[in-house]
Write a protein that holds these residues in place. Structure first.
Motif, PDB file in Angstrom:
ATOM      1  N   TYR A  26      42.405  48.251  38.565  1.00 16.16           N
ATOM      2  CA  TYR A  26      41.262  47.670  37.570  1.00 16.16           C
ATOM      3  C   TYR A  26      41.476  46.205  37.690  1.00 16.16           C
ATOM      4  CZ  TYR A  26      38.430  46.650  33.443  1.00 16.16           C
ATOM      5  OH  TYR A  26      37.583  46.011  32.803  1.00 16.16           O
ATOM      6  N   TYR A  27      42.387  45.687  37.297  1.00 15.98           N
ATOM      7  CA  TYR A  27      42.533  44.132  37.164  1.00 15.98           C
ATOM      8  C   TYR A  27      42.555  43.393  38.637  1.00 15.98           C
ATOM      9  CZ  TYR A  27      43.200  44.597  32.353  1.00 15.98           C
ATOM     10  OH  TYR A  27      43.144  44.894  30.983  1.00 15.98           O
ATOM     11  N   LEU A  28      43.068  43.993  39.587  1.00 17.30           N
ATOM     12  CA  LEU A  28      43.271  43.356  40.911  1.00 17.30           C
ATOM     13  C   LEU A  28      41.972  42.599  41.410  1.00 17.30           C
ATOM     14  CD1 LEU A  28      45.367  42.241  43.219  1.00 17.30           C
ATOM     15  CD2 LEU A  28      44.667  44.620  44.150  1.00 17.30           C
ATOM     16  N   PRO A  29      41.028  43.139  41.529  1.00 18.59           N
ATOM     17  CA  PRO A  29      39.600  42.608  41.956  1.00 18.59           C
ATOM     18  C   PRO A  29      39.212  41.725  41.105  1.00 18.59           C
ATOM     19  CG  PRO A  29      38.970  44.922  41.327  1.00 18.59           C
ATOM     20  CD  PRO A  29      40.398  44.627  41.314  1.00 18.59           C
ATOM     21  N   ILE A  30      39.301  41.882  39.749  1.00 20.87           N
ATOM     22  CA  ILE A  30      38.884  40.714  38.866  1.00 20.87           C
ATOM     23  C   ILE A  30      39.596  39.435  39.020  1.00 20.87           C
ATOM     24  CG2 ILE A  30      38.617  40.320  36.206  1.00 20.87           C
ATOM     25  CD1 ILE A  30      38.280  43.352  35.915  1.00 20.87           C
ATOM     26  N   VAL A  31      40.949  39.779  38.942  1.00 22.39           N
ATOM     27  CA  VAL A  31      41.704  38.530  39.026  1.00 22.39           C
ATOM     28  C   VAL A  31      41.825  37.824  40.160  1.00 22.39           C
ATOM     29  CG1 VAL A  31      44.182  37.798  38.997  1.00 22.39           C
ATOM     30  CG2 VAL A  31      43.715  39.468  37.601  1.00 22.39           C
ATOM     31  N   ASP A  32      41.628  38.472  41.523  1.00 23.01           N
ATOM     32  CA  ASP A  32      41.448  37.902  42.721  1.00 23.01           C
ATOM     33  C   ASP A  32      39.967  37.045  42.650  1.00 23.01           C
ATOM     34  OD1 ASP A  32      43.469  39.077  43.829  1.00 23.01           O
ATOM     35  OD2 ASP A  32      42.926  40.387  44.949  1.00 23.01           O
ATOM     36  N   SER A  33      39.014  37.516  42.311  1.00 21.35           N
ATOM     37  CA  SER A  33      37.665  37.077  42.214  1.00 21.35           C
ATOM     38  C   SER A  33      37.645  35.579  41.570  1.00 21.35           C
ATOM     39  CB  SER A  33      36.490  38.055  41.758  1.00 21.35           C
ATOM     40  OG  SER A  33      36.776  38.271  40.475  1.00 21.35           O
ATOM     41  N   ILE A  34      38.642  35.598  40.418  1.00 20.50           N
ATOM     42  CA  ILE A  34      38.549  34.437  39.629  1.00 20.50           C
ATOM     43  C   ILE A  34      39.381  33.527  40.412  1.00 20.50           C
ATOM     44  CG2 ILE A  34      39.506  33.557  37.373  1.00 20.50           C
ATOM     45  CD1 ILE A  34      38.677  36.082  36.216  1.00 20.50           C
ATOM     46  N   ARG A  35      40.512  33.766  40.851  1.00 19.15           N
ATOM     47  CA  ARG A  35      41.388  32.877  41.938  1.00 19.15           C
ATOM     48  C   ARG A  35      40.754  32.379  42.755  1.00 19.15           C
ATOM     49  NH1 ARG A  35      46.587  36.756  41.201  1.00 19.15           N
ATOM     50  NH2 ARG A  35      47.713  35.825  39.257  1.00 19.15           N
TER      51      ARG A  35
ATOM     52  N   VAL B  29      39.912  36.208  32.284  1.00 21.70           N
ATOM     53  CA  VAL B  29      40.876  37.315  31.991  1.00 21.70           C
ATOM     54  C   VAL B  29      42.197  36.584  31.147  1.00 21.70           C
ATOM     55  CG1 VAL B  29      41.908  37.117  34.227  1.00 21.70           C
ATOM     56  CG2 VAL B  29      42.036  39.239  32.991  1.00 21.70           C
ATOM     57  N   ARG B  30      42.643  37.362  30.304  1.00 24.82           N
ATOM     58  CA  ARG B  30      43.806  37.001  29.698  1.00 24.82           C
ATOM     59  C   ARG B  30      44.948  36.439  30.729  1.00 24.82           C
ATOM     60  NH1 ARG B  30      45.434  38.991  24.138  1.00 24.82           N
ATOM     61  NH2 ARG B  30      47.445  38.595  24.739  1.00 24.82           N
ATOM     62  N   ASN B  31      45.520  35.199  30.609  1.00 24.73           N
ATOM     63  CA  ASN B  31      46.410  34.653  31.546  1.00 24.73           C
ATOM     64  C   ASN B  31      47.501  35.576  31.708  1.00 24.73           C
ATOM     65  OD1 ASN B  31      46.731  32.560  33.544  1.00 24.73           O
ATOM     66  ND2 ASN B  31      48.315  32.038  32.106  1.00 24.73           N
ATOM     67  N   ASP B  32      48.096  36.275  30.415  1.00 19.83           N
ATOM     68  CA  ASP B  32      49.205  36.859  30.568  1.00 19.83           C
ATOM     69  C   ASP B  32      48.993  38.167  31.566  1.00 19.83           C
ATOM     70  OD1 ASP B  32      47.627  38.100  28.775  1.00 19.83           O
ATOM     71  OD2 ASP B  32      48.861  38.262  27.196  1.00 19.83           O
ATOM     72  N   ILE B  33      47.915  38.764  31.638  1.00 23.02           N
ATOM     73  CA  ILE B  33      47.517  39.716  32.370  1.00 23.02           C
ATOM     74  C   ILE B  33      47.508  39.231  33.822  1.00 23.02           C
ATOM     75  CG2 ILE B  33      45.498  41.462  33.206  1.00 23.02           C
ATOM     76  CD1 ILE B  33      44.905  41.757  30.215  1.00 23.02           C
ATOM     77  N   ALA B  34      46.825  38.111  33.983  1.00 26.08           N
ATOM     78  CA  ALA B  34      46.562  37.349  35.482  1.00 26.08           C
ATOM     79  C   ALA B  34      48.072  37.256  36.171  1.00 26.08           C
ATOM     80  CB  ALA B  34      45.733  36.256  35.269  1.00 26.08           C
ATOM     81  N   GLU B  35      48.866  36.665  35.171  1.00 32.33           N
ATOM     82  CA  GLU B  35      50.065  36.469  35.817  1.00 32.33           C
ATOM     83  C   GLU B  35      51.033  37.683  36.206  1.00 32.33           C
ATOM     84  OE1 GLU B  35      51.596  32.550  33.075  1.00 32.33           O
ATOM     85  OE2 GLU B  35      52.051  34.580  32.236  1.00 32.33           O
ATOM     86  N   ARG B  36      50.581  38.696  36.004  1.00 33.63           N
ATOM     87  CA  ARG B  36      51.301  40.162  36.258  1.00 33.63           C
ATOM     88  C   ARG B  36      50.408  40.619  37.471  1.00 33.63           C
ATOM     89  NH1 ARG B  36      52.400  39.018  31.038  1.00 33.63           N
ATOM     90  NH2 ARG B  36      54.318  40.045  30.201  1.00 33.63           N
ATOM     91  N   VAL B  37      49.418  40.025  38.032  1.00 34.20           N
ATOM     92  CA  VAL B  37      48.684  40.477  39.240  1.00 34.20           C
ATOM     93  C   VAL B  37      48.922  39.493  40.059  1.00 34.20           C
ATOM     94  CG1 VAL B  37      46.715  41.371  40.014  1.00 34.20           C
ATOM     95  CG2 VAL B  37      47.068  41.711  37.742  1.00 34.20           C
ATOM     96  N   SER B  38      49.772  39.599  41.295  1.00 35.02           N
ATOM     97  CA  SER B  38      50.000  38.756  42.270  1.00 35.02           C
ATOM     98  C   SER B  38      49.086  39.042  43.645  1.00 35.02           C
ATOM     99  CB  SER B  38      51.457  38.774  42.605  1.00 35.02           C
ATOM    100  OG  SER B  38      51.700  39.935  43.436  1.00 35.02           O
ATOM    101  N   VAL B  39      49.097  37.992  44.425  1.00 33.57           N
ATOM    102  CA  VAL B  39      48.245  38.371  45.392  1.00 33.57           C
ATOM    103  C   VAL B  39      48.726  39.355  46.635  1.00 33.57           C
ATOM    104  CG1 VAL B  39      47.513  35.830  45.665  1.00 33.57           C
ATOM    105  CG2 VAL B  39      49.511  36.501  46.551  1.00 33.57           C
TER     106      VAL B  39
ATOM    107  N   GLY C 107      40.672  42.709  27.779  1.00 33.73           N
ATOM    108  CA  GLY C 107      41.072  41.083  27.915  1.00 33.73           C
ATOM    109  C   GLY C 107      40.194  40.407  28.776  1.00 33.73           C
ATOM    110  N   VAL C 108      39.173  40.769  29.260  1.00 31.62           N
ATOM    111  CA  VAL C 108      38.194  40.376  30.083  1.00 31.62           C
ATOM    112  C   VAL C 108      37.014  40.000  29.198  1.00 31.62           C
ATOM    113  CG1 VAL C 108      36.721  40.535  32.425  1.00 31.62           C
ATOM    114  CG2 VAL C 108      39.094  41.647  32.100  1.00 31.62           C
ATOM    115  N   ALA C 109      36.552  38.472  29.484  1.00 24.76           N
ATOM    116  CA  ALA C 109      35.551  38.078  29.081  1.00 24.76           C
ATOM    117  C   ALA C 109      34.344  37.678  29.887  1.00 24.76           C
ATOM    118  CB  ALA C 109      35.859  36.758  28.206  1.00 24.76           C
TER     119      ALA C 109
END
Length: 276
Positions: free
Chosen positions: A157-166, A196-206, A258-260
């Motif tokens: 769920y979180y991987l494409p969200i975090v990747d697109s933001i990064r 996305v909450r940064n504590d979530i993003a920190e747990r999703v690596s490339v 945790g996504v806005a």
């Protein structure tokens, strides 16, 4: 697509003049995505399921073959709520045989380990005249099928969200009246900010490759487990919304995941129409 297709006012949601002018094939393509969007909104508002994952995405990420019949989406909230949804979208009314077929698909709900199934249902988004409506139906109980690892599901769920933001020019910001930091980026093509909450993003690596097969230890499994533990704790924290800061306005929404999303100025007329 939402802004181009749906007009919002205080009475509800209606198809736009632009949508009405499309040819049948164009309407069909748009309605497919509108149906998924409506199903996600309902799952969030009724079941509080914000992590709403396309089952195909889970199977592909875990390296599993896709099945012939399966619900379009699965998701969970805390440990008490888990749902499976077969989402359909139509540009007009629909026939009962659509629901009959979809019920067979929704009846193949996979089991999310540690999350007893709360509901499995068909969700049809359609237009009654100009009004955008929903029809939902539960299929008969069926034997539950394939086991789904909730940690992998959470990461998918979180991987494409975090990747697109990064992939954009991301920044750390505070969004509401608390101490939580968010990783945020601007998407100019749609004039929105996504965070996305940064504590979530920190747990999703490339390199977040995981597998649902416990016999295959690969990089990312431990990371997925810590992410899953975090979201369970957030679900418990968010269970009392009265204690939470402002999470929604005409231009801003912060989900339980945790996504806005914050709308830019070009959305002003569309967003504010629903407040009048």
């Amino acid at each position: 697509m939402m802004r181009a297709s749906i007009q919002r006012n205080a009475k509800g949601y209606f198809r736009s003049d632009g949508y009405a002018r499309l040819d049948p094939s164009e309407k069909g393509a748009l309605s497919f995505f509108l149906g998924q969007a409506q199903a996600k909104v309902f799952a969030h508002d009724f079941f509080r399921v914000a992590r709403f994952v396309h089952y195909d995405a889970y199977l592909a990420h875990a390296g599993r073959p896709r099945r012939k019949t399966r619900p379009d989406f699965i998701g969970f909230y805390g440990r008490q709520v888990a749902i499976g949804v077969e989402a359909k979208g139509r540009s007009g009314s629909f026939a009962q045989n659509l629901v009959t077929r979809a019920k067979r698909q929704a009846g193949s709900l996979p089991v999310i380990a540690g999350h007893p199934a709360s509901a499995t249902y068909v969700h049809v988004a359609y237009f009654d005249g100009d009004e955008w409506c929903a029809y939902l139906e539960d299929p008969p109980s069926a034997r539950q099928g394939q086991l789904v690892d909730p940690a992998t599901l959470t990461l998918v769920y979180y991987l494409p969200i975090v990747d697109s933001i990064r992939a954009r020019r991301a920044e750390l910001v505070r969004l509401v009246d608390d101490d939580v930091m968010y990783l945020r980026a601007y998407f100019s093509e749609t004039d929105i900010y996504v965070a996305v909450r940064n504590d979530i993003a920190e747990r999703v690596s490339v390199n977040s490759l995981v597998t649902a097969d416990a016999s295959r230890a690969v990089p990312g499994e431990a990371e997925a487990a810590t992410l899953y533990d975090l979201v369970l704790s957030l679900d418990a924290e968010y269970s009392d919304l009265q204690s939470q800061p402002e999470r929604e306005s005409a231009h801003f929404f912060l989900g339980d995941d945790g996504v806005a999303v914050e709308l830019g100025s070009s959305w002003a007329d569309w967003a504010e129409a629903g407040m009048r």
